[in-house]
Design a protein around this motif. Sequence first.
Motif, PDB file in Angstrom:
ATOM      1  N   HIS A   1      -1.836   2.352  -7.914  1.00  0.00           N
ATOM      2  CA  HIS A   1      -3.266   2.535  -8.176  1.00  0.00           C
ATOM      3  C   HIS A   1      -3.973   2.999  -6.912  1.00  0.00           C
ATOM      4  O   HIS A   1      -3.771   2.407  -5.848  1.00  0.00           O
ATOM      5  CB  HIS A   1      -3.883   1.217  -8.653  1.00  0.00           C
ATOM      6  CG  HIS A   1      -5.317   1.338  -9.042  1.00  0.00           C
ATOM      7  ND1 HIS A   1      -5.718   1.928 -10.217  1.00  0.00           N
ATOM      8  CD2 HIS A   1      -6.446   0.945  -8.407  1.00  0.00           C
ATOM      9  CE1 HIS A   1      -7.039   1.886 -10.296  1.00  0.00           C
ATOM     10  NE2 HIS A   1      -7.503   1.303  -9.217  1.00  0.00           N
ATOM     11  N   PRO A   2      -4.770   4.071  -6.975  1.00  0.00           N
ATOM     12  CA  PRO A   2      -4.978   4.989  -8.104  1.00  0.00           C
ATOM     13  C   PRO A   2      -3.717   5.808  -8.386  1.00  0.00           C
ATOM     14  O   PRO A   2      -2.708   5.667  -7.704  1.00  0.00           O
ATOM     15  CB  PRO A   2      -6.127   5.879  -7.627  1.00  0.00           C
ATOM     16  CG  PRO A   2      -6.720   5.195  -6.449  1.00  0.00           C
ATOM     17  CD  PRO A   2      -5.597   4.425  -5.811  1.00  0.00           C
TER      18      PRO A   2
ATOM     19  N   GLY B   1       0.815  -1.202   0.000  1.00  0.00           N
ATOM     20  CA  GLY B   1       0.000   0.000   0.000  1.00  0.00           C
ATOM     21  C   GLY B   1       0.848   1.252   0.000  1.00  0.00           C
ATOM     22  O   GLY B   1       2.077   1.202   0.170  1.00  0.00           O
ATOM     23  N   LEU B   2       0.201   2.375  -0.185  1.00  0.00           N
ATOM     24  CA  LEU B   2       0.901   3.652  -0.172  1.00  0.00           C
ATOM     25  C   LEU B   2       1.662   3.835   1.128  1.00  0.00           C
ATOM     26  O   LEU B   2       2.761   4.406   1.147  1.00  0.00           O
ATOM     27  CB  LEU B   2      -0.107   4.785  -0.369  1.00  0.00           C
ATOM     28  CG  LEU B   2       0.453   6.205  -0.371  1.00  0.00           C
ATOM     29  CD1 LEU B   2       1.491   6.388  -1.468  1.00  0.00           C
ATOM     30  CD2 LEU B   2      -0.675   7.219  -0.527  1.00  0.00           C
ATOM     31  N   LEU B   3       1.104   3.333   2.238  1.00  0.00           N
ATOM     32  CA  LEU B   3       1.775   3.483   3.533  1.00  0.00           C
ATOM     33  C   LEU B   3       2.930   2.510   3.690  1.00  0.00           C
ATOM     34  O   LEU B   3       3.582   2.482   4.736  1.00  0.00           O
ATOM     35  CB  LEU B   3       0.768   3.328   4.674  1.00  0.00           C
ATOM     36  CG  LEU B   3      -0.364   4.352   4.695  1.00  0.00           C
ATOM     37  CD1 LEU B   3      -1.131   4.279   6.006  1.00  0.00           C
ATOM     38  CD2 LEU B   3       0.147   5.763   4.465  1.00  0.00           C
TER      39      LEU B   3
ATOM     40  N   VAL C   1      -6.187  -4.131 -12.379  1.00  0.00           N
ATOM     41  CA  VAL C   1      -4.848  -3.555 -12.427  1.00  0.00           C
ATOM     42  C   VAL C   1      -3.819  -4.538 -11.865  1.00  0.00           C
ATOM     43  O   VAL C   1      -2.721  -4.690 -12.421  1.00  0.00           O
ATOM     44  CB  VAL C   1      -4.816  -2.218 -11.650  1.00  0.00           C
ATOM     45  CG1 VAL C   1      -3.389  -1.753 -11.426  1.00  0.00           C
ATOM     46  CG2 VAL C   1      -5.608  -1.155 -12.407  1.00  0.00           C
ATOM     47  N   ILE C   2      -4.159  -5.209 -10.774  1.00  0.00           N
ATOM     48  CA  ILE C   2      -3.236  -6.170 -10.161  1.00  0.00           C
ATOM     49  C   ILE C   2      -2.965  -7.333 -11.106  1.00  0.00           C
ATOM     50  O   ILE C   2      -1.806  -7.735 -11.312  1.00  0.00           O
ATOM     51  CB  ILE C   2      -3.800  -6.678  -8.821  1.00  0.00           C
ATOM     52  CG1 ILE C   2      -3.821  -5.540  -7.798  1.00  0.00           C
ATOM     53  CG2 ILE C   2      -2.965  -7.849  -8.293  1.00  0.00           C
ATOM     54  CD1 ILE C   2      -4.560  -5.900  -6.519  1.00  0.00           C
TER      55      ILE C   2
ATOM     56  N   LEU D   1       5.275  -5.471  -6.963  1.00  0.00           N
ATOM     57  CA  LEU D   1       4.694  -4.845  -5.780  1.00  0.00           C
ATOM     58  C   LEU D   1       3.518  -3.986  -6.222  1.00  0.00           C
ATOM     59  O   LEU D   1       3.684  -3.085  -7.058  1.00  0.00           O
ATOM     60  CB  LEU D   1       5.721  -3.976  -5.056  1.00  0.00           C
ATOM     61  CG  LEU D   1       6.874  -4.691  -4.352  1.00  0.00           C
ATOM     62  CD1 LEU D   1       7.798  -3.672  -3.715  1.00  0.00           C
ATOM     63  CD2 LEU D   1       6.366  -5.655  -3.310  1.00  0.00           C
ATOM     64  N   ALA D   2       2.339  -4.278  -5.696  1.00  0.00           N
ATOM     65  CA  ALA D   2       1.145  -3.496  -6.003  1.00  0.00           C
ATOM     66  C   ALA D   2       0.956  -2.453  -4.907  1.00  0.00           C
ATOM     67  O   ALA D   2       0.536  -2.777  -3.789  1.00  0.00           O
ATOM     68  CB  ALA D   2      -0.079  -4.393  -6.102  1.00  0.00           C
ATOM     69  N   VAL D   3       1.297  -1.216  -5.206  1.00  0.00           N
ATOM     70  CA  VAL D   3       1.218  -0.115  -4.243  1.00  0.00           C
ATOM     71  C   VAL D   3      -0.156   0.529  -4.395  1.00  0.00           C
ATOM     72  O   VAL D   3      -0.400   1.279  -5.334  1.00  0.00           O
ATOM     73  CB  VAL D   3       2.340   0.910  -4.479  1.00  0.00           C
ATOM     74  CG1 VAL D   3       2.283   2.012  -3.434  1.00  0.00           C
ATOM     75  CG2 VAL D   3       3.703   0.226  -4.459  1.00  0.00           C
ATOM     76  N   LEU D   4      -1.051   0.213  -3.483  1.00  0.00           N
ATOM     77  CA  LEU D   4      -2.438   0.650  -3.595  1.00  0.00           C
ATOM     78  C   LEU D   4      -2.756   1.782  -2.622  1.00  0.00           C
ATOM     79  O   LEU D   4      -2.194   1.855  -1.529  1.00  0.00           O
ATOM     80  CB  LEU D   4      -3.385  -0.520  -3.310  1.00  0.00           C
ATOM     81  CG  LEU D   4      -3.205  -1.787  -4.144  1.00  0.00           C
ATOM     82  CD1 LEU D   4      -4.257  -2.809  -3.746  1.00  0.00           C
ATOM     83  CD2 LEU D   4      -3.260  -1.494  -5.633  1.00  0.00           C
ATOM     84  N   GLY D   5      -3.674   2.615  -3.053  1.00  0.00           N
ATOM     85  CA  GLY D   5      -4.277   3.575  -2.144  1.00  0.00           C
ATOM     86  C   GLY D   5      -5.487   2.927  -1.496  1.00  0.00           C
ATOM     87  O   GLY D   5      -5.612   1.701  -1.448  1.00  0.00           O
TER      88      GLY D   5
END
Length: 213
Positions: free
Chosen positions: A193-194, A100-102, A179-180, A140-144
């Motif tokens: 994403h986004p 994630g973004l965090l 997207v993933i 790595l899927a960096v999600l919001g």
Amino acid sequence: MKDLGAQEAIYVAGDMGKPEDCERTIQTASDKLGGLDYIILNHWGSSHKRGKFPKVWDADPDMDFLADYTNINYLSHVRLASLALPMLKKSQGNITVVTGLLGKVPNPTFTFYTGAKFALDGFFSSLRCEMKPHNVSITLAVLGSVDTEGLRGAIQDLGESAREYFMKTVAQPQDTAKVIIEGATLRKREIYHPSYTRATCILRAIAPSIVEK
């Protein structure tokens, strides 16, 4: 899954915080599928103990909770990937880790969550380097924020106007899943994403003190 066109769908019920359940999950994939081309790691646990909205760590430095949370949200991801590696090396497959973004940008009321996500980034980014000779890609899927029941429950303590503003920034589950899957199939290094997640990460790299405020 069958409604979407899959010929067969197999599930394994288990607690990913338990090593034996992780082992059983990967063994089932080996027995039933004959191997693995992709593994997408996207499970989460323990966080509900914190209540609806996290607080600063100093208000409740619960080390037992942190150990359990880290086990499920970091160590079990490493365990599952490690168990799957022999099959993925054989297929020259892909590991996709939903973070994630965090996991890129620190946040002052999600210390336990951010710590686990940063750890995922560090481990799997390092593993990516080790797997290059075997042609195993790691994404790595960096999600919001994604519009889920869990998210809606977590923000109930916010005021109405704050909730409405927050919900304008969330991604929809169907779009996020697409997207993933596309990112894993294309063997991308990272997915954002986004779109604001990438911009925030770039800003943090350029001006970390501004983002941390």
